[in-house]
Design an enzyme around this catalytic site. Structure first.
Site, PDB file in Angstrom:
ATOM      1  N   ASP A  64      22.025   4.037  45.415  1.00  0.00           N
ATOM      2  CA  ASP A  64      21.627   2.779  44.824  1.00  0.00           C
ATOM      3  C   ASP A  64      21.152   1.892  45.965  1.00  0.00           C
ATOM      4  OD1 ASP A  64      21.539   0.260  43.766  1.00  0.00           O
ATOM      5  OD2 ASP A  64      23.701   0.058  43.583  1.00  0.00           O
TER       6      ASP A  64
ATOM      7  N   ASP B 286      22.371  -2.933  42.897  1.00  0.00           N
ATOM      8  CA  ASP B 286      22.690  -3.351  41.535  1.00  0.00           C
ATOM      9  C   ASP B 286      23.420  -2.264  40.757  1.00  0.00           C
ATOM     10  OD1 ASP B 286      20.696  -1.545  41.029  1.00  0.00           O
ATOM     11  OD2 ASP B 286      19.232  -2.992  40.318  1.00  0.00           O
TER      12      ASP B 286
ATOM     13  N   ASN C 255      13.556  -0.801  38.967  1.00  0.00           N
ATOM     14  CA  ASN C 255      12.948  -1.265  40.206  1.00  0.00           C
ATOM     15  C   ASN C 255      14.005  -1.261  41.291  1.00  0.00           C
ATOM     16  OD1 ASN C 255      11.713  -2.589  42.307  1.00  0.00           O
ATOM     17  ND2 ASN C 255      10.568  -3.953  40.938  1.00  0.00           N
ATOM     18  N   ASP C 256      13.946  -0.220  42.104  1.00  0.00           N
ATOM     19  CA  ASP C 256      14.980  -0.073  43.117  1.00  0.00           C
ATOM     20  C   ASP C 256      14.764  -1.016  44.288  1.00  0.00           C
ATOM     21  OD1 ASP C 256      17.386   1.086  43.662  1.00  0.00           O
ATOM     22  OD2 ASP C 256      16.626   3.129  43.547  1.00  0.00           O
TER      23      ASP C 256
ATOM     24  N   SER D  97      37.005  13.652  32.393  1.00  0.00           N
ATOM     25  CA  SER D  97      36.057  14.750  32.540  1.00  0.00           C
ATOM     26  C   SER D  97      35.440  15.143  31.197  1.00  0.00           C
ATOM     27  CB  SER D  97      36.749  15.954  33.168  1.00  0.00           C
ATOM     28  OG  SER D  97      37.968  16.212  32.514  1.00  0.00           O
TER      29      SER D  97
END
Ligand SMILES: *[C@@H]1O[C@H](CO)[C@@H](O)[C@H](O)[C@H]1NC(C)=O
Ligand SMILES: *[C@@H]1O[C@H](CO)[C@@H](O)[C@H](O)[C@H]1NC(C)=O
Ligand SMILES: *[C@@H]1O[C@H](CO)[C@@H](O)[C@H](O)[C@H]1NC(C)=O
Ligand SMILES: CC(=O)N[C@H]1CO[C@H](CO)[C@@H](O)[C@@H]1O
Length: 521
Positions: free
Chosen positions: A133, A137, A156-157, A204
């Site tokens: 990330d 965010d 939008n990284d 899990s």
């Protein structure tokens, strides 16, 4: 001589693997950064693709001990994943961090070989999760390693203010497509009134734990069988992209995909990408601060002021009673502990969820189903010669102290019954909390784990009960159970709490016309 060479190769490979895992982390780190740098630079020098560079590197190795052969093998198995990571334009430091080959331990300095990262990754500096990330965010444009297989894809990284679920952002639209050119009004304002996301706090089973059966069936084994190995391991052997709560991709592991998220999305296209699977293998009733750096629940991404409400599904369906200890009963969660854990979680949620959210507490499963359905059947590893039953497998696992659930996966009926009794008590704690507690920011509901309904539904479709259990581990719900569970959850919600699902969006068609079908993620 051929057999001898094969044995030699095998033992060299084993030797390399062992040496690698025994290597001190700092040396693993050095090697990783070195190898990745060399591959990147080979590609640059020869103006080739990463794949060609990797092959070239293997070519350069000595033939002795068949190092080349092993390099090709390793490249065939791990290459595709490595290439994908390298091609994200990260430098070697970041690639190695994201491959988790370079862990930054608490209190350790962060060591970077390269001075200028190609992109800056503030979040890795602040905390080491999630690894990929880049804008902090908690959403990512990378699939595994807790990336978008687990949460909606980051739109939008580069901008921490654009992410799925944000109320005032064009989060579900691609950048620059947020405004209708005809009148300048943002599409989100036109089309979206009642958006909400779905968040799973689970174990899990919720994360869709699955060990591919083809790894266990000699008759079907080929190099291709393991092509999903890197994907599987970088996702912790979980397949949240197919899960009953957050799944959105067509299942490649049997069954089909159906999920609460997909249904929410079809009901209202504005719920695009707004899902988070905050599950962890082995998680018990959630404790807010399990460890300071990996608190599962605090990795939930929700801004109380800026984001849309969420449906939070709490589903720790077995680990509170399941454990691998010989004195298993002593290690089960008690009703008092359960109460305290869940209250802590709910307080945390009340402090973090936007107003108008919903929380659904799911009860524990009755795990006697597992033994009843499976103990006489053959495990995939025993199917060729009919020589390994699940009963044998469970007792072998117990002996190794590796049984995920010494009490339900046991030949001792008294113990199995006792475990179900405790599970029922814990479910009742949840039920009582849902009945009696009120919170400012969400309403709260309880539902039993719908095992009986799932089995009935599957039976009515001509299926058999054992198919509802993961064949390899004989413990987790299968893909079929997971998909049917989503359907049953949805029907129950529609019947009893329709308001949590929101209304059907009349603009769904327009949204699809403008933005196309983006596959829901
Ligand atoms: C590198 O390869 C690409 C595609 O094969 C080609 O378009 C480009 O001109 C090459 N660049 C150099 C410097 O050779
Ligand atoms: C899944 O498969 C169906 C039918 O093959 C197809 O219509 C659908 O678009 C697929 N969904 C995704 C998310 O790929
Ligand atoms: C079965 O489990 C019960 C409850 O833990 C225990 O008291 C009993 O001794 C066990 N029986 C056997 C045969 O191990
Ligand atoms: C992206 C993501 O979902 N991350 C978190 C999910 O939850 C686990 C623990 O439950 C965290 O370790 C992940 O970072």
């Amino acid at each position: 001589p051929k057999a001898q060479r094969k044995m030699l190769e095998g033992s060299v490979l084993l030797f390399l693997c062992r040496s690698w895992t025994r290597l001190r982390p700092e040396w693993q780190r050095l090697w990783c950064v070195y190898v990745v740098s060399i591959i990147e630079q080979l590609a640059q020098v020869h103006n080739s693709t990463t794949k060609e560079a990797l092959e070239r590197l293997c070519n350069f190795l000595p033939e002795k001990l068949n190092l080349q052969g092993m390099c090709y093998l390793a490249a065939a198995i791990f290459g595709p994943h490595l290439i994908k990571v390298i091609e994200t334009e990260m430098n070697a430091d970041m690639v190695c961090y994201s491959l988790k080959l370079c862990k930054q331990d608490a209190g350790q300095p962060r060591c970077l070989l390269y001075h200028t990262p190609k992109v800056s990754y503030p979040c890795i500096m602040k905390n080491n999760l999630p690894y990929e990330d880049f804008d902090g965010d908690k959403f990512s444009a990378f699939p595994t390693l807790r990336g978008y297989h687990w949460r909606g894809k980051d739109c939008n990284d580069g901008r921490p203010t654009v992410y799925p679920g944000r109320r005032t952002q064009k989060s579900f639209f691609f950048p620059n497509q947020g405004v209708d050119p005809k009148d300048g009004i943002p599409y989100e304002q036109k089309f979206c009134t009642e958006s909400k996301g779905v968040i799973l706090l689970g174990d899990s089973a919720g994360a869709r734990f699955h060990i591919p059966t083809e790894w266990m069936t000699a008759a079907q084994l080929s190099l291709k069988s393991f092509s999903n190995l890197p994907l599987a391991f970088t996702n912790e052997l979980d397949w949240p992209q197919f899960s009953g709560t957050t799944g959105y991709l067509n299942s490649t592991i049997g069954g089909w995909t159906d999920s609460v998220y997909l249904r929410l999305y079809r009901r209202n296209r504005c719920n695009h990408r707004d899902f988070q699977n905050i599950s962890k293998n082995g998680i018990m009733s959630f404790i807010v601060n399990i460890t300071p750096c990996l608190p599962p629940i605090s990795s939930m991404a929700r801004n109380q002021l800026l984001d849309n409400p969420a449906i939070v599904i709490y589903a720790a369906i077995g680990n509170d009673v399941c454990n691998g200890k010989p004195d298993t009963v002593a290690h089960m969660t008690t009703p008092e502990q359960m109460h305290s854990n869940v209250m802590q979680t709910l307080d945390y949620l009340n402090g973090h969820l936007p107003k108008g959210s919903h929380v659904i507490l799911t009860g524990l499963v009755d795990g006697r189903f597992l033994w009843d359905q499976l103990h006489k059947r053959y495990h995939p590893l025993g199917q060729l010669n009919n020589d390994i039953t699940y009963e044998q497998l469970y007792s072998f696992l117990s002996c190794l102290q590796a049984n995920p659930c010494n009490d339900w996966l046991s030949s001792n009926k008294t113990l199995r019954d006792l475990t179900s009794e405790r599970a029922l008590q814990l479910s009742n704690v949840l039920k009582e909390i849902a009945r009696s507690k009120k919170y400012a920011n969400f309403d709260i509901f309880y539902m039993d784990f719908p095992l009986v309904e799932i089995a009935e539904e599957w039976h009515s479709r001509g299926g058999e009960a054992w198919q509802l259990i993961e064949p390899t581990d004989g413990f987790h719900p299968s893909q079929i159970a997971s998909a049917l569970g989503a359907r049953i959850f949805w029907q129950k919600a529609l019947r009893e709490w329709p308001h949590i699902l929101g209304k059907e969006n009349p603009f769904n068609k327009q949204i699809e016309d403008v933005f196309g079908d983006q596959g829901g993620y």
